[in-house]
Design an enzyme around this catalytic site. Structure first.
Site, short mmCIF file in Angstrom:
data_model
loop_
_atom_site.label_atom_id
_atom_site.label_comp_id
_atom_site.label_asym_id
_atom_site.label_seq_id
_atom_site.Cartn_x
_atom_site.Cartn_y
_atom_site.Cartn_z
N TYR A 4 19.47 58.32 25.45
CA TYR A 4 19.07 57.26 24.51
C TYR A 4 19.34 57.74 23.07
O TYR A 4 19.88 58.82 22.87
CB TYR A 4 17.62 56.87 24.77
CG TYR A 4 17.46 56.25 26.15
CD1 TYR A 4 17.99 54.99 26.42
CD2 TYR A 4 16.87 56.96 27.19
CE1 TYR A 4 17.90 54.44 27.70
CE2 TYR A 4 16.77 56.41 28.47
CZ TYR A 4 17.29 55.15 28.71
OH TYR A 4 17.21 54.60 29.97
N HIS A 30 10.97 60.37 22.29
CA HIS A 30 11.93 60.33 23.41
C HIS A 30 13.30 60.77 22.90
O HIS A 30 14.05 60.00 22.32
CB HIS A 30 11.99 58.92 23.98
CG HIS A 30 12.68 58.82 25.32
ND1 HIS A 30 13.49 59.81 25.83
CD2 HIS A 30 12.65 57.84 26.26
CE1 HIS A 30 13.94 59.43 27.02
NE2 HIS A 30 13.45 58.24 27.31
N GLY A 31 13.58 62.04 23.14
CA GLY A 31 14.88 62.58 22.72
C GLY A 31 15.76 62.89 23.92
O GLY A 31 16.67 63.72 23.82
N ALA A 32 15.48 62.24 25.06
CA ALA A 32 16.14 62.62 26.32
C ALA A 32 17.02 61.52 26.88
O ALA A 32 17.14 60.42 26.34
CB ALA A 32 15.05 62.98 27.34
N HIS A 33 17.70 61.86 27.99
CA HIS A 33 18.30 60.92 28.94
C HIS A 33 19.41 60.01 28.41
O HIS A 33 19.71 58.99 29.00
CB HIS A 33 17.21 60.03 29.59
CG HIS A 33 16.11 60.83 30.23
ND1 HIS A 33 14.93 60.28 30.67
CD2 HIS A 33 16.01 62.15 30.50
CE1 HIS A 33 14.15 61.21 31.19
NE2 HIS A 33 14.79 62.37 31.07
N GLN A 88 5.04 57.30 24.41
CA GLN A 88 6.40 57.82 24.27
C GLN A 88 7.20 56.86 23.39
O GLN A 88 7.46 55.72 23.79
CB GLN A 88 7.10 57.99 25.61
CG GLN A 88 8.42 58.75 25.42
CD GLN A 88 9.34 58.73 26.62
OE1 GLN A 88 9.56 57.68 27.21
NE2 GLN A 88 9.90 59.88 26.96
N PRO A 121 6.42 59.93 31.63
CA PRO A 121 6.65 58.56 31.14
C PRO A 121 7.52 57.77 32.11
O PRO A 121 8.57 58.26 32.53
CB PRO A 121 7.40 58.80 29.81
CG PRO A 121 8.05 60.14 29.98
CD PRO A 121 7.11 60.95 30.83
N MET A 122 7.06 56.59 32.47
CA MET A 122 7.84 55.76 33.40
C MET A 122 7.82 54.29 32.98
O MET A 122 6.77 53.66 32.98
CB MET A 122 7.31 55.92 34.83
CG MET A 122 7.75 57.23 35.46
SD MET A 122 7.08 57.46 37.10
CE MET A 122 5.36 57.77 36.75
N THR A 123 8.99 53.79 32.62
CA THR A 123 9.16 52.39 32.24
C THR A 123 8.78 51.49 33.42
O THR A 123 9.30 51.68 34.52
CB THR A 123 10.62 52.14 31.85
OG1 THR A 123 10.88 52.91 30.68
CG2 THR A 123 10.90 50.68 31.58
C1 FMN Z 1 10.65 54.05 37.36
C2 FMN Z 1 10.93 55.16 36.40
C3 FMN Z 1 10.95 54.91 35.04
C4 FMN Z 1 11.19 55.94 34.12
N1 FMN Z 1 11.11 55.70 32.77
C5 FMN Z 1 11.18 56.73 31.89
C6 FMN Z 1 10.90 56.52 30.50
O1 FMN Z 1 10.54 55.42 30.04
N2 FMN Z 1 11.02 57.59 29.67
C7 FMN Z 1 11.39 58.82 30.13
O2 FMN Z 1 11.50 59.75 29.33
N3 FMN Z 1 11.63 59.04 31.44
C8 FMN Z 1 11.50 58.04 32.33
N4 FMN Z 1 11.67 58.28 33.67
C9 FMN Z 1 11.86 59.67 34.15
C10 FMN Z 1 10.50 60.31 34.49
O3 FMN Z 1 9.70 60.53 33.35
C11 FMN Z 1 10.66 61.66 35.20
O4 FMN Z 1 11.29 62.56 34.33
C12 FMN Z 1 11.46 61.55 36.48
O5 FMN Z 1 10.97 60.49 37.29
C13 FMN Z 1 11.41 62.84 37.30
O6 FMN Z 1 10.09 63.09 37.71
P1 FMN Z 1 9.66 62.84 39.26
O7 FMN Z 1 10.70 63.53 40.08
O8 FMN Z 1 8.29 63.45 39.34
O9 FMN Z 1 9.66 61.36 39.49
C14 FMN Z 1 11.45 57.25 34.60
C15 FMN Z 1 11.46 57.49 35.99
C16 FMN Z 1 11.19 56.48 36.88
C17 FMN Z 1 11.15 56.79 38.37
#
Ligand code: FMN
Length: 375
Positions: free
Chosen positions: A184, A179-182, A111, A34-36
């Site tokens: 939030y 989304h139970g991570a990071h 997500q 998932p990537m915002t």
């Molecule tokens: C631009 C960007 C936006 C992200 N947004 C989210 C998100 O909305 N939800 C989430 O759980 N993780 C988010 N992440 C984390 C990613 O899901 C992922 O765990 C993290 O990038 C590590 O993976 P990678 O090394 O393959 O990039 C984001 C990461 C990036 C780079």
């Protein structure tokens, strides 16, 4: 960890196997993390968002986990460009995304997200609502302008997650990820640093997991029995990279067991570097421990195919390509079941097709400029 070469047939053999998540069969082991992206004005994912995901499904991503999308609660988010998972127009946009991914041969889960005390300022429609969290504390321990959640708040947010999950099933999605991570909202309950409650939702790890488990149970009750519910969690927090929920496998079990009992079908263990051992005395990473403890399918993530970790991406840092041998070794041992790929797939929609065909020399380094558009 720097060789790019990996046997083509080995990668295909290991990654091209289907995998079951409850009633869903994912066609292969590659997930999009998932990537915002903030390309959904008014919270509505449009044509560009639809083709962004469909392109990656068409090029072999088995499971798309969408960017975080706000559940229907006044305090869930703060940006009007982040997609929402409630509202007629928003859900119609999402249904078109799911259709396009299916037409391309992929599967997709949204997500579901509530940012809790991370919220600093709101844009309409979030401007008026206060930030809320377990104890009104931000990740750095300050109070900010938020407040501790009342029982009514808890019930409202639990209901918002459950309603979003039902909406996902109606809109044709294949499951949901919570989304139970990071750092939030849900993670703010899991972590002792932000959860100082003295009621049933605070205290020991099991009590701190109660809110997450109630969300999972309400979601489970609101969707079909075979509809997969994935739970994403992390030790680290967006604003506290060294934070940890669990120092030992026993502490991890105290968190994961109630979630599994509440109906979570699969776990997505978010780390920044998948090859790091999680606890002393074993080579297992966080996803590996999660699978060992729960017996559930698990997804690993963190710098797959890239050398530098993703925190740098927010500061404009790129990353060179890294080989996949360590990942494939772990998957061959069934340490975990799936791998989620973030930046490498953000950079290159063809990443999965290249890896599955063994075209490793065509993999691209990550360039933070790729954040500027939805290509
Ligand atoms: C631009 C960007 C936006 C992200 N947004 C989210 C998100 O909305 N939800 C989430 O759980 N993780 C988010 N992440 C984390 C990613 O899901 C992922 O765990 C993290 O990038 C590590 O993976 P990678 O090394 O393959 O990039 C984001 C990461 C990036 C780079």
């Amino acid at each position: 960890m720097t060789t790019v070469a990996s046997s083509a047939s080995r990668a295909a053999e290991i990654l091209a196997r289907p995998v079951a998540l409850n009633g869903l069969t994912v066609p292969n082991r590659i997930a999009m993390a998932p990537m915002t992206r903030m390309f959904s004005p008014g919270g509505v994912p449009g044509e560009d968002v639809r083709s962004y995901y469909a392109r990656r499904a068409a090029a072999g991503v088995g499971l798309i986990v969408t960017e975080g999308t706000y559940v229907g609660h006044d305090s869930a988010g703060q940006s009007d460009r982040v997609p929402r998972f409630h509202g007629e127009e928003q859900l119609a946009g999402w249904a078109r995304v799911a259709d396009a991914v299916h037409a391309a041969g992929g599967t997709i889960v949204p997500q579901l997200w509530h940012i809790g005390m991370v919220r600093k300022q709101g844009q309409p429609p979030f401007a008026e609502a206060p930030a809320v969290g377990p104890s009104g504390l931000r990740i750095d321990g300050t109070e900010g302008t938020g407040r501790a959640m009342t029982q009514e708040d808890l019930d409202d947010v639990i209901g918002a997650f459950a309603e979003a999950a039902a909406a996902a099933e109606r809109a044709g999605f294949d499951g949901v990820e919570l989304h139970g991570a990071h750092g939030y909202l849900v993670d703010q309950f899991l972590w002792a640093g932000t959860n100082r409650r003295t009621d049933a939702y605070g205290g020991d790890p099991v009590s701190r997991t109660r809110f997450a488990a109630e969300i999972a149970a309400a979601v489970r009750a609101n969707v079909s029995a075979d509809f997969p519910v994935i739970f994403r969690f992390s030790q680290w927090k967006q604003e506290a990279y060294d934070a940890r929920l669990a120092e030992t496998p026993e502490q991890l079990e105290a968190i994961l067991a109630p979630l599994a009992a509440a109906g979570v079908d699969a776990f997505h263990a978010s780390t920044r570097r998948y090859w790091l051992p999680e606890f002393e005395g074993s080579d297992l990473n966080l996803a590996g421990w999660t699978k060992k403890i729960t017996g559930k399918p698990t997804i690993t993530v963190g710098s797959v195919g890239l050398d530098g970790d993703f925190i740098g991406a927010f500061m404009g840092e790129g990353s060179p390509v890294q080989g996949l041998d360590n990942l494939l070794d772990r998957m061959e041992r069934d340490e975990f079941d799936m791998v989620a790929v973030g930046r490498a797939l953000l950079q290159d929609p063809e990443w999965a097709a290249k890896v599955l065909a063994g075209r490793f020399d065509e993999l691209k380094p990550y360039d933070a400029a790729s954040l500027k558009s939805l290509s």
